[in-house]
Design an enzyme around this catalytic site. Structure first.
Site, mmCIF file in Angstrom:
data_model
loop_
_atom_site.group_PDB
_atom_site.id
_atom_site.type_symbol
_atom_site.label_atom_id
_atom_site.label_comp_id
_atom_site.label_asym_id
_atom_site.label_seq_id
_atom_site.Cartn_x
_atom_site.Cartn_y
_atom_site.Cartn_z
ATOM 1 N N LYS A 181 -7.751 -0.376 -15.442
ATOM 2 C CA LYS A 181 -7.286 0.691 -14.548
ATOM 3 C C LYS A 181 -5.940 0.325 -13.924
ATOM 4 O O LYS A 181 -5.073 1.184 -13.728
ATOM 5 C CB LYS A 181 -8.325 0.945 -13.462
ATOM 6 C CG LYS A 181 -7.931 2.030 -12.430
ATOM 7 C CD LYS A 181 -7.642 3.356 -13.080
ATOM 8 C CE LYS A 181 -7.668 4.527 -12.121
ATOM 9 N NZ LYS A 181 -7.042 4.363 -10.822
ATOM 10 N N GLU B 188 1.128 5.006 -15.700
ATOM 11 C CA GLU B 188 1.277 6.275 -14.976
ATOM 12 C C GLU B 188 2.547 6.271 -14.124
ATOM 13 O O GLU B 188 3.298 7.259 -14.089
ATOM 14 C CB GLU B 188 0.044 6.484 -14.106
ATOM 15 C CG GLU B 188 0.079 7.670 -13.170
ATOM 16 C CD GLU B 188 -1.065 7.586 -12.178
ATOM 17 O OE1 GLU B 188 -0.795 7.508 -10.961
ATOM 18 O OE2 GLU B 188 -2.239 7.571 -12.610
#
Length: 297
Positions: free
Chosen positions: A165, A172
């Site tokens: 993550k 991102e």
């Protein structure tokens, strides 16, 4: 299956909704009495669950997560499993797992992506921990993930879920930064009359088509120049951890590092690049920053 959920905020509350719609029995607890909680204490939540229990922790990383997992270690029994679905640092997961293991309690770390849209679209889940514990909680994961083949991975041992993550969030950062830089370049050019419409056109047929572009169009429908969006984008820690980990592993990450520095610079600078990043974060995660809050940064 039955599961306890601790934390019924923006993410946890929507996850409970999706799980209940999927047929699971979820017992919820939150510190906020207005949260729609089922139980008013951790003790009551644990007492309401049948053994072996599964308890998902969905509270802010840091002290809230640390104290919650420590308390669960005192309340749960051998054979129970704790899932940390927050944005904890991967190095903390092994400490939590070791502490719980002394009491015979299993531990899974789960990176969750999907933001405020997850209840409808499903959540991308990256899980770390033993294969046995993963298999036990798999019905929950299968309900939370999007329909289809992708969206769920057993990334590796304890820490693997949050490590994945962390990398996801670093990517991102770079993607949003690139969209912001492209938008800012077109905003200053005489050749493109409508940068927002131009970028929205890339949603179909383009190699850069993505959900972020879909969210960008949502953000610019009523504010094509994004001048009502504050040029401030906070960083939540994952990109910083990724750059640190990459340095230790000898991996160059200039794109992630540049996006991280840009967010830190935003606390005192007005820039169309950061307006895009801020608008996208509000769209997918509900991270809203108001114009009058800029002075506090």
């Amino acid at each position: 299956m039955q599961m306890g959920m601790i934390g019924l905020g923006r993410m946890g509350g929507n996850m409970v909704k999706r799980l209940r719609e999927g047929g699971h029995e979820i017992v919820g607890f939150d510190m906020n009495p207005e949260s729609g909680r089922d139980m008013d204490s951790l003790e009551a939540l644990v007492g309401a669950l049948k053994t072996p229990r599964v308890v998902w922790v969905m509270v802010p990383a840091g002290v809230p997560t640390e104290s919650t997992i420590a308390k669960l270690g005192e309340l749960l029994e051998p054979g129970d499993i704790v899932v940390d679905g927050g944005n904890s640092k991967y190095t903390e997961d092994r400490e939590h797992a070791a502490s719980l293991a002394q009491r015979g309690i299993g531990f899974l770390d789960c990176g969750v992506s999907g933001g405020v849209w997850g209840a409808e679209r499903g959540y991308a889940l990256m899980v770390g921990g033993s294969a046995e514990d993963y298999a036990t909680v798999l019905p929950i994961f299968e309900t939370l993930k999007p329909e289809g083949e992708y969206g769920l991975v057993h990334a590796g041992p304890v820490g693997g879920g949050h490590f994945a993550k962390m990398v996801h969030n670093g990517i991102e950062y770079g993607m949003m930064q690139a969209f912001g830089e492209g938008f800012a370049t077109m905003m200053r050019s005489e050749y493109v009359t409508d940068p927002a419409k131009t970028m929205a056109s890339w949603r179909s047929g383009s190699v850069v088509a993505s959900w972020l572009l879909d969210l960008f169009e949502n953000a610019t429908k009523d504010d094509p120049t994004l001048h009502n969006v504050p040029p401030v984008a906070n960083e939540s820690g994952e990109a910083k951890w990724m750059v640190e980990a990459a340095l230790e592993l000898g991996v160059p990450t200039p794109t992630t590092a540049a996006a991280l520095w840009q967010r830190q610079d935003s606390r005192g600078a007005a820039d169309d690049i950061l307006r895009v990043v801020t608008a996208l974060r509000a769209q997918f995660g509900g991270h809203v920053t108001k114009i009058d809050e800029i002075a506090t940064h």
